[in-house]
Design a protein around this motif. Structure first.
Motif, mmCIF file in Angstrom:
data_model
loop_
_atom_site.group_PDB
_atom_site.id
_atom_site.type_symbol
_atom_site.label_atom_id
_atom_site.label_comp_id
_atom_site.label_asym_id
_atom_site.label_seq_id
_atom_site.Cartn_x
_atom_site.Cartn_y
_atom_site.Cartn_z
ATOM 1 N N TYR A 78 0.953 -1.025 0.001
ATOM 2 C CA TYR A 78 -0.147 0.100 0.037
ATOM 3 C C TYR A 78 0.948 1.068 0.135
ATOM 4 O O TYR A 78 1.827 1.342 0.396
ATOM 5 C CB TYR A 78 -0.959 -0.079 1.204
ATOM 6 C CG TYR A 78 -2.013 -1.262 1.094
ATOM 7 C CD1 TYR A 78 -2.870 -1.127 0.390
ATOM 8 C CD2 TYR A 78 -1.654 -2.454 1.886
ATOM 9 C CE1 TYR A 78 -3.785 -2.403 0.572
ATOM 10 C CE2 TYR A 78 -2.172 -3.475 1.839
ATOM 11 C CZ TYR A 78 -3.451 -3.706 1.013
ATOM 12 O OH TYR A 78 -4.193 -4.501 1.115
ATOM 13 N N PRO A 79 0.467 2.230 -0.507
ATOM 14 C CA PRO A 79 1.335 3.790 -0.526
ATOM 15 C C PRO A 79 1.451 4.114 0.795
ATOM 16 O O PRO A 79 0.636 4.420 1.742
ATOM 17 C CB PRO A 79 0.503 4.251 -1.556
ATOM 18 C CG PRO A 79 -0.742 3.888 -1.800
ATOM 19 C CD PRO A 79 -0.788 2.487 -1.171
ATOM 20 N N VAL B 8 2.085 7.482 6.549
ATOM 21 C CA VAL B 8 0.814 6.951 5.525
ATOM 22 C C VAL B 8 -0.153 7.854 5.942
ATOM 23 O O VAL B 8 -0.399 8.244 7.061
ATOM 24 C CB VAL B 8 0.512 5.524 5.958
ATOM 25 C CG1 VAL B 8 -0.730 4.993 5.167
ATOM 26 C CG2 VAL B 8 1.665 4.412 5.885
ATOM 27 N N GLN C 98 -5.981 8.297 3.657
ATOM 28 C CA GLN C 98 -6.834 7.629 2.666
ATOM 29 C C GLN C 98 -6.197 6.008 2.293
ATOM 30 O O GLN C 98 -6.899 5.308 1.824
ATOM 31 C CB GLN C 98 -6.872 8.386 1.450
ATOM 32 C CG GLN C 98 -5.922 8.295 0.465
ATOM 33 C CD GLN C 98 -5.931 9.156 -0.671
ATOM 34 O OE1 GLN C 98 -6.109 10.407 -0.589
ATOM 35 N NE2 GLN C 98 -6.030 8.430 -1.818
ATOM 36 N N HIS C 99 -4.870 5.979 2.771
ATOM 37 C CA HIS C 99 -4.167 4.784 2.424
ATOM 38 C C HIS C 99 -3.954 3.765 3.641
ATOM 39 O O HIS C 99 -3.452 2.483 3.572
ATOM 40 C CB HIS C 99 -2.757 4.963 1.872
ATOM 41 C CG HIS C 99 -2.988 5.596 0.415
ATOM 42 N ND1 HIS C 99 -2.621 7.024 0.065
ATOM 43 C CD2 HIS C 99 -3.389 5.421 -0.867
ATOM 44 C CE1 HIS C 99 -2.863 7.257 -1.074
ATOM 45 N NE2 HIS C 99 -3.561 6.087 -1.582
ATOM 46 N N TYR D 116 3.677 -1.266 3.788
ATOM 47 C CA TYR D 116 3.270 0.098 2.769
ATOM 48 C C TYR D 116 4.761 0.317 2.197
ATOM 49 O O TYR D 116 5.727 0.150 2.793
ATOM 50 C CB TYR D 116 3.155 0.943 4.032
ATOM 51 C CG TYR D 116 1.675 0.885 4.441
ATOM 52 C CD1 TYR D 116 0.507 1.507 3.967
ATOM 53 C CD2 TYR D 116 1.900 0.277 5.690
ATOM 54 C CE1 TYR D 116 -0.811 1.258 4.757
ATOM 55 C CE2 TYR D 116 0.425 -0.248 6.223
ATOM 56 C CZ TYR D 116 -0.683 0.390 5.465
ATOM 57 O OH TYR D 116 -1.979 0.302 6.572
#
Length: 105
Positions: free
Chosen positions: A14-15, A29, A32-33, A97
């Motif tokens: 995940y970003p 992070v 939204q992510h 992430y």
């Protein structure tokens, strides 16, 4: 017979994000992510030119929560070298992430 994981050996990444805050590297992070509020297991920084990890920090013995938008502590000791490309991986028990620093400034 050989068996394996049905999803193969791929990890969903995940970003994550990075920015300089007060002249210090901040890895985080955004809301939204962020998949779930979890403790961080470790953080590693990969140097593409050297093809190796150049920074590793474990949070297993002193767990901290991954919180949306909050800088992960302990990374301020790492200095980005201009012109180099890096990748950072943040691992929690259930998620991973990644953020990339392409030709970091």
């Amino acid at each position: 017979f050989l068996t394996g994981c049905p999803g193969g050996d791929r990890i969903n990444l995940y970003p994550a994000q990075w920015e300089m805050r007060n002249s210090e590297l901040c890895i985080f992070v955004d809301k939204q992510h962020l998949i779930a509020n979890e403790n961080i297991l470790d953080l590693k920084i990969w140097d593409y030119a050297r093809q190796s990890f150049v920074y590793e920090k474990s949070y297993a013995l002193n767990p901290i929560m991954l919180e949306a938008g909050k800088c992960i502590p302990g990374v301020d000791g790492f200095t980005l070298i201009p012109g180099k490309s890096y990748s950072v991986m943040i691992r929690t028990p259930l998620h991973a992430y990644e953020a990339r620093f392409d030709k970091a400034m």
